[in-house]
Write a protein that holds these residues in place. Structure first.
Motif, PDB file in Angstrom:
ATOM      1  N   GLY A   1       0.825  -1.195   0.000  1.00 28.37           N
ATOM      2  CA  GLY A   1       0.000   0.000   0.000  1.00 28.37           C
ATOM      3  C   GLY A   1       0.856   1.240   0.000  1.00 28.37           C
ATOM      4  O   GLY A   1       2.048   1.194   0.322  1.00 28.37           O
ATOM      5  N   ILE A   2       0.256   2.358  -0.381  1.00 27.79           N
ATOM      6  CA  ILE A   2       0.967   3.636  -0.407  1.00 27.79           C
ATOM      7  C   ILE A   2       0.861   4.289   0.964  1.00 27.79           C
ATOM      8  O   ILE A   2      -0.225   4.419   1.524  1.00 27.79           O
ATOM      9  CB  ILE A   2       0.375   4.563  -1.478  1.00 27.79           C
ATOM     10  N   SER A   3       1.996   4.681   1.490  1.00 25.19           N
ATOM     11  CA  SER A   3       2.044   5.384   2.760  1.00 25.19           C
ATOM     12  C   SER A   3       3.021   6.550   2.623  1.00 25.19           C
ATOM     13  O   SER A   3       3.481   6.847   1.517  1.00 25.19           O
ATOM     14  CB  SER A   3       2.477   4.435   3.886  1.00 25.19           C
ATOM     15  N   GLY A   4       3.319   7.211   3.733  1.00 24.41           N
ATOM     16  CA  GLY A   4       4.202   8.361   3.676  1.00 24.41           C
ATOM     17  C   GLY A   4       5.125   8.420   4.875  1.00 24.41           C
ATOM     18  O   GLY A   4       4.850   7.836   5.931  1.00 24.41           O
ATOM     19  N   ILE A   5       6.243   9.127   4.708  1.00 23.81           N
ATOM     20  CA  ILE A   5       7.189   9.339   5.798  1.00 23.81           C
ATOM     21  C   ILE A   5       7.527  10.822   5.867  1.00 23.81           C
ATOM     22  O   ILE A   5       7.413  11.554   4.880  1.00 23.81           O
ATOM     23  CB  ILE A   5       8.479   8.518   5.614  1.00 23.81           C
ATOM     24  N   THR A   6       7.930  11.258   7.044  1.00 23.90           N
ATOM     25  CA  THR A   6       8.324  12.651   7.241  1.00 23.90           C
ATOM     26  C   THR A   6       9.340  12.708   8.374  1.00 23.90           C
ATOM     27  O   THR A   6       9.492  11.747   9.141  1.00 23.90           O
ATOM     28  CB  THR A   6       7.117  13.532   7.588  1.00 23.90           C
TER      29      THR A   6
ATOM     30  N   ASP B   1       8.072  17.890   2.562  1.00 20.76           N
ATOM     31  CA  ASP B   1       7.356  17.580   3.800  1.00 20.76           C
ATOM     32  C   ASP B   1       7.114  16.083   3.960  1.00 20.76           C
ATOM     33  O   ASP B   1       7.234  15.544   5.058  1.00 20.76           O
ATOM     34  CB  ASP B   1       6.011  18.317   3.822  1.00 20.76           C
ATOM     35  N   VAL B   2       6.732  15.435   2.855  1.00 21.31           N
ATOM     36  CA  VAL B   2       6.360  14.020   2.903  1.00 21.31           C
ATOM     37  C   VAL B   2       6.913  13.318   1.673  1.00 21.31           C
ATOM     38  O   VAL B   2       6.852  13.869   0.560  1.00 21.31           O
ATOM     39  CB  VAL B   2       4.823  13.842   2.959  1.00 21.31           C
TER      40      VAL B   2
ATOM     41  N   TRP C   1      13.799   9.906   9.721  1.00 17.31           N
ATOM     42  CA  TRP C   1      12.449   9.973   9.168  1.00 17.31           C
ATOM     43  C   TRP C   1      11.585   8.922   9.861  1.00 17.31           C
ATOM     44  O   TRP C   1      12.091   7.938  10.398  1.00 17.31           O
ATOM     45  CB  TRP C   1      12.460   9.705   7.657  1.00 17.31           C
ATOM     46  N   SER C   2      10.267   9.096   9.826  1.00 17.34           N
ATOM     47  CA  SER C   2       9.355   8.130  10.442  1.00 17.34           C
ATOM     48  C   SER C   2       8.083   8.011   9.615  1.00 17.34           C
ATOM     49  O   SER C   2       7.692   8.945   8.905  1.00 17.34           O
ATOM     50  CB  SER C   2       9.020   8.531  11.881  1.00 17.34           C
ATOM     51  N   LEU C   3       7.449   6.859   9.741  1.00 11.44           N
ATOM     52  CA  LEU C   3       6.179   6.633   9.045  1.00 11.44           C
ATOM     53  C   LEU C   3       5.086   7.512   9.628  1.00 11.44           C
ATOM     54  O   LEU C   3       5.030   7.727  10.842  1.00 11.44           O
ATOM     55  CB  LEU C   3       5.765   5.167   9.165  1.00 11.44           C
ATOM     56  N   LEU C   4       4.224   8.008   8.764  1.00 13.61           N
ATOM     57  CA  LEU C   4       3.057   8.757   9.234  1.00 13.61           C
ATOM     58  C   LEU C   4       2.066   7.775   9.851  1.00 13.61           C
ATOM     59  O   LEU C   4       1.762   6.733   9.272  1.00 13.61           O
ATOM     60  CB  LEU C   4       2.418   9.504   8.067  1.00 13.61           C
ATOM     61  N   ALA C   5       1.567   8.127  11.017  1.00 15.41           N
ATOM     62  CA  ALA C   5       0.685   7.218  11.744  1.00 15.41           C
ATOM     63  C   ALA C   5      -0.264   8.010  12.623  1.00 15.41           C
ATOM     64  O   ALA C   5      -0.095   9.215  12.841  1.00 15.41           O
ATOM     65  CB  ALA C   5       1.512   6.240  12.588  1.00 15.41           C
ATOM     66  N   SER C   6      -1.268   7.313  13.131  1.00 17.80           N
ATOM     67  CA  SER C   6      -2.222   7.940  14.050  1.00 17.80           C
ATOM     68  C   SER C   6      -1.612   7.985  15.447  1.00 17.80           C
ATOM     69  O   SER C   6      -0.516   7.469  15.696  1.00 17.80           O
ATOM     70  CB  SER C   6      -3.521   7.143  14.071  1.00 17.80           C
ATOM     71  N   GLU C   7      -2.341   8.580  16.374  1.00 13.16           N
ATOM     72  CA  GLU C   7      -1.843   8.699  17.741  1.00 13.16           C
ATOM     73  C   GLU C   7      -1.689   7.344  18.421  1.00 13.16           C
ATOM     74  O   GLU C   7      -0.847   7.178  19.308  1.00 13.16           O
ATOM     75  CB  GLU C   7      -2.792   9.586  18.554  1.00 13.16           C
TER      76      GLU C   7
END
Length: 349
Positions: A156-161, A238-239, A258-264
């Motif tokens: 799947g497509i995800s993002g890092i920042t 940014d991403v 860098w880190s994966l974008l994730a929920s709280e």
């Protein structure tokens, strides 16, 4: 019966004979014409039999690293080697071809730019290619390409920042996205951000289709995206969007800043749910049957699950694996191909 009547009957019978003679000639000519057409345009050969006859299968891999599916090539005392989950899969497919052919079939690897894999396949220079290829990405460049059954299901497509405010923005958007469509959620989460993607990948095509309001940076490779992000102080990235398993491996082992974008609560942010497959020409029906059969047998025997655990979950040094179990590849033009490339800003369509 008068002379005129007998003459009319004779003429009529002669006409029928001429017609029958013409039909025979026409049918004979049609047969000859059909034979000629068959000689000029032969029936397409069985592509598996062709591979068996030459004892080699031409395989494409992305020269850009897609860790842990394709790692950067290394040079050993035995020559250039490449390794990764997709490389082990190529070995398994070659074993299946060898069993089918009754003789050894050697995989001939061609490491080229990811975007070139589709062109080379359409030009019949490759029999198949693998490189974490998403089977459900609509794109004009992928016309004429068919895919095997999936060998990896959790893509799947995800993002890092590396920016805390971006992580917070995405996390807040995830909290409020329960009633929105995926693309609306993405637009909200990535509002007013600069996005980087690798050229011609699923992430690139997704961004072009859905993130038209964002500033989009298109890079030749993920390493080029990191280099651009490190150097662009005035308008930073940014991403970086990409394949979630690849990005996860990078931030865990290569770029820990860098880190994966994730929920709280730690749930990874995804834009799509993708499956990775082996790509072949659309008319390669026999080869697709064979590849699907091999993948089925690997799955039934538990070997596919073992391969995924081995490359995604275990701790290892990929150069050591490359030197002991990696495959050789065609090093022609490798110096040019192995350059990580550059990035450029892409205007919205």
């Amino acid at each position: 019966m008068g002379i005129l009547d007998r003459r009319a009957i004779l003429i009529r019978r002669m006409s029928q004979g001429v017609v029958l003679w013409a039909l025979c000639v026409a049918l004979t000519g049609c047969g000859l014409l059909i034979d000629a057409v068959e000689r000029v345009i032969p029936v397409a050969a069985n592509e598996v039999e062709t591979i068996c006859e030459r004892g080699r299968v031409q395989v494409g891999l992305a020269v850009e690293p897609f860790r842990p599916f394709v790692f950067p090539a290394i040079w050993t005392d035995e020559g250039a080697r490449v390794t990764g989950l997709d490389v082990e899969l190529v070995q398994a497919l070659s074993e299946g071809l060898s069993q089918r052919c009754g003789r050894p079939v050697t995989p001939v690897l061609h490491l080229v730019r990811f975007r070139e894999l589709f062109r080379l396949l359409n030009e019949s220079q490759l029999d198949l290619f693998v490189s974490a290829v998403v089977a459900n990405t609509p794109a004009p460049a992928r016309a004429g390409v068919a895919y095997s059954v999936p060998y990896f299901y959790d893509g799947g497509i995800s993002g890092i920042t590396k920016r805390g405010e971006v992580r917070q923005q995405v996390s807040q958007a995830m909290r409020a996205a329960s009633s929105t469509l995926p693309f609306a959620s993405a637009v909200s989460a990535l509002h007013d951000l600069t996005i980087a993607v690798q050229n011609d990948t699923a992430a690139h095509h997704y961004a072009v289709a859905n993130l038209t309001a964002n500033r989009l940076i298109v890079c030749d490779s993920l390493p080029a995206a990191f280099e651009y992000a490190d150097a662009a102080a005035d308008r930073p990235i940014d991403v970086i969007l990409g394949a979630q398993p690849v990005l996860d491996h990078i931030v865990s082992h290569v770029r820990k800043d860098w880190s994966l974008l994730a929920s709280e609560d730690g749930r990874v942010w995804r834009l799509t749910r993708d499956q990775y497959a082996v790509a072949m020409a659309e008319e390669s029906y026999h080869l697709r049957w064979l590849v699907n059969d091999v993948l089925f047998q690997l799955d039934e025997a538990g070997r596919l699950a073992q391969m995924r655990r081995r490359w995604l979950e275990e701790d290892y040094a990929f150069p050591r694996r490359a030197s002991t179990e990696g495959l050789t590849f065609d090093v022609e033009k490798m110096v040019t191909h192995y350059m990580q490339g550059t990035c450029r800003e892409e205007s919205p369509p």
